[in-house]
Design an enzyme around this catalytic site. Structure first.
Site, mmCIF file in Angstrom:
data_model
loop_
_atom_site.group_PDB
_atom_site.id
_atom_site.type_symbol
_atom_site.label_atom_id
_atom_site.label_comp_id
_atom_site.label_asym_id
_atom_site.label_seq_id
_atom_site.Cartn_x
_atom_site.Cartn_y
_atom_site.Cartn_z
ATOM 1 N N LYS A 1 -15.543 46.811 -23.080
ATOM 2 C CA LYS A 1 -14.904 47.869 -23.878
ATOM 3 C C LYS A 1 -13.401 47.906 -23.639
ATOM 4 O O LYS A 1 -12.733 48.867 -24.024
ATOM 5 C CB LYS A 1 -15.520 49.226 -23.527
ATOM 6 C CG LYS A 1 -17.004 49.327 -23.837
ATOM 7 C CD LYS A 1 -17.608 50.598 -23.287
ATOM 8 C CE LYS A 1 -19.114 50.492 -23.193
ATOM 9 N NZ LYS A 1 -19.713 51.593 -22.417
ATOM 10 N N ARG B 1 -27.298 61.108 -18.524
ATOM 11 C CA ARG B 1 -27.025 60.826 -19.930
ATOM 12 C C ARG B 1 -28.278 61.025 -20.781
ATOM 13 O O ARG B 1 -29.382 60.769 -20.312
ATOM 14 C CB ARG B 1 -26.513 59.401 -20.095
ATOM 15 C CG ARG B 1 -25.037 59.356 -20.295
ATOM 16 C CD ARG B 1 -24.391 58.240 -19.485
ATOM 17 N NE ARG B 1 -23.046 58.599 -19.081
ATOM 18 C CZ ARG B 1 -22.728 59.132 -17.918
ATOM 19 N NH1 ARG B 1 -23.650 59.365 -17.023
ATOM 20 N NH2 ARG B 1 -21.488 59.430 -17.626
ATOM 21 N N HIS C 1 -2.764 66.120 -28.875
ATOM 22 C CA HIS C 1 -3.548 65.225 -28.027
ATOM 23 C C HIS C 1 -2.963 63.819 -27.904
ATOM 24 O O HIS C 1 -3.647 62.920 -27.419
ATOM 25 C CB HIS C 1 -5.007 65.138 -28.503
ATOM 26 C CG HIS C 1 -5.693 66.461 -28.532
ATOM 27 N ND1 HIS C 1 -6.365 66.927 -29.656
ATOM 28 C CD2 HIS C 1 -5.817 67.431 -27.606
ATOM 29 C CE1 HIS C 1 -6.870 68.114 -29.405
ATOM 30 N NE2 HIS C 1 -6.543 68.448 -28.171
ATOM 31 N N ARG D 1 -34.997 44.625 -9.777
ATOM 32 C CA ARG D 1 -34.323 45.912 -9.951
ATOM 33 C C ARG D 1 -35.344 46.987 -10.301
ATOM 34 O O ARG D 1 -36.189 46.798 -11.172
ATOM 35 C CB ARG D 1 -33.254 45.819 -11.050
ATOM 36 C CG ARG D 1 -32.156 44.802 -10.759
ATOM 37 C CD ARG D 1 -31.291 45.178 -9.574
ATOM 38 N NE ARG D 1 -30.542 46.392 -9.774
ATOM 39 C CZ ARG D 1 -29.230 46.427 -10.031
ATOM 40 N NH1 ARG D 1 -28.535 45.318 -10.089
ATOM 41 N NH2 ARG D 1 -28.625 47.574 -10.195
ATOM 42 N N ARG E 1 -9.803 64.033 -24.408
ATOM 43 C CA ARG E 1 -10.291 64.322 -23.052
ATOM 44 C C ARG E 1 -9.531 63.623 -21.931
ATOM 45 O O ARG E 1 -9.903 63.735 -20.772
ATOM 46 C CB ARG E 1 -11.794 64.026 -22.964
ATOM 47 C CG ARG E 1 -12.602 65.237 -23.398
ATOM 48 C CD ARG E 1 -14.086 64.950 -23.428
ATOM 49 N NE ARG E 1 -14.497 64.617 -24.770
ATOM 50 C CZ ARG E 1 -15.754 64.427 -25.134
ATOM 51 N NH1 ARG E 1 -16.714 64.512 -24.238
ATOM 52 N NH2 ARG E 1 -16.058 64.142 -26.359
ATOM 53 N N PRO F 1 -16.275 55.027 -28.365
ATOM 54 C CA PRO F 1 -16.273 53.637 -28.801
ATOM 55 C C PRO F 1 -17.022 52.722 -27.836
ATOM 56 O O PRO F 1 -16.796 52.767 -26.635
ATOM 57 C CB PRO F 1 -14.786 53.283 -28.858
ATOM 58 C CG PRO F 1 -14.071 54.380 -28.168
ATOM 59 C CD PRO F 1 -14.948 55.548 -28.094
ATOM 60 N N GLU F 2 -17.899 51.934 -28.384
ATOM 61 C CA GLU F 2 -18.585 50.894 -27.622
ATOM 62 C C GLU F 2 -18.106 49.562 -28.167
ATOM 63 O O GLU F 2 -17.167 49.517 -28.965
ATOM 64 C CB GLU F 2 -20.105 51.063 -27.756
ATOM 65 C CG GLU F 2 -20.574 52.459 -27.313
ATOM 66 C CD GLU F 2 -22.075 52.666 -27.430
ATOM 67 O OE1 GLU F 2 -22.825 51.683 -27.305
ATOM 68 O OE2 GLU F 2 -22.497 53.809 -27.660
#
Length: 267
Positions: free
Chosen positions: A57, A257, A91, A151, A110, A2-3
């Site tokens: 989040k 990623r 779970h 940056r 997880r 989920p974002e």
DNA sequence: CAATGATCCTGTCCGC
DNA sequence: TGCGGACAGGATCATT
């Protein structure tokens, strides 16, 4: 995973479930999932639901008695309303027992997800420093210019940094960069203001579109692939072989990623 | 301070 | 059929 749009959708659902109810107790089935503010009194329940909000989040729930509950779902966390009386399901890491004999189960394969109980006045101590909300009016090219100045890290990595922008995850960053025609490997500080304007605009647009579709990327990321309908149509590069223009999509690793991008469309 | 890398965790998938 | 390894990734901590 989920974002921001998925978290917003979950908050909407949880708020409906909690409205007018109180938490009677909290059962824990997995050590480490629930974290408790040491300043909280021994007994915090029952606690009446007052309000909910999102920050990045993070789900923040406010209750009577100076109690707040912070929930972070990380990758596989889910909050499932369920009035069945059956014990913990597979779970299930924790479970809020609500008035009206309903339950709010925290299911997390997880086990990276966290539930924090803290005094509302201590919220600041339990929340990390987060950057600006990307849907805020103040989130614009000037803000991006400020946080990206000097940056050298790739823009993809910087956009995932919650201290800079709160709420973006891997899927949406890939999609935002594609729509902005920005190469994910470009150092953040080298992007001209004209492109930052587009980046700010596309960030909002992608998020708004996803929210309007109720954050359809909910459910396991494995399923994202198989999903038919809205979300599948929504994705333009993430886990795609070709971009909408038919160019082959490249897949690289950035900061451990997967990054998906079109080398032709994203210069 | 900035950048990078390891770590946590479990289910799924792929190749042999 | 079974097994090992790769992979998915948000946040945190350690290192350079």
């Amino acid at each position: 995973m989920p974002e921001l749009p998925e978290v917003q959708t979950i908050i909407d659902g949880v708020t409906t479930e909690l409205m007018g109810k109180e938490i009677r107790s909290l059962d824990c089935f997995h050590p480490g999932t629930v974290i408790r503010d040491p300043e909280l009194p021994e007994e915090v329940f029952p606690a009446e639901f007052i309000s909910s909000r999102r920050r990045g989040k993070y789900i923040i729930l406010n209750f009577s008695g100076d109690l707040s509950v912070i929930v972070h779902l990380r990758m596989t966390g889910k909050l499932v309303a369920d009035s069945s009386q059956e014990g913990p399901v597979n779970h299930e890491r924790a479970c809020f027992m609500l008035s009206g004999s309903s339950k709010l189960r925290f299911i997390d394969i997880r086990t990276f997800g966290k539930i924090i109980l803290c005094k509302t006045k201590n919220l600041g101590k339990f929340m990390p420093d987060l950057g600006m909300e990307p849907l805020a009016d103040e989130f614009d090219a000037r803000y991006l210019e400020k946080i990206l100045k000097n940056r050298k890290a790739p823009i993809k990595t910087l956009m995932l940094d919650q201290k800079l922008i709160a709420g973006l995850g891997n899927i949406y960053v890939n999609e935002i960069l594609y729509r902005s025609k920005l190469n994910p490997t470009v150092p953040g500080g080298e992007i001209p203001l004209s492109k930052l304007k587009i980046l700010a605009k596309e960030t909002k647009e992608v998020l708004r579109e996803a929210i309007s579709k109720n954050g359809t990327s909910i459910s396991d990321f494995r399923n994202v692939d198989n999903k038919t309908g809205e979300f599948q149509k929504f994705l333009r590069v993430y886990q795609k072989e070709t971009c909408p223009k038919g160019h082959p999509v490249s897949r690289i690793k950035q900061a451990q990623r997967s990054t998906y991008f079109c080398p032709v469309c994203q210069k």
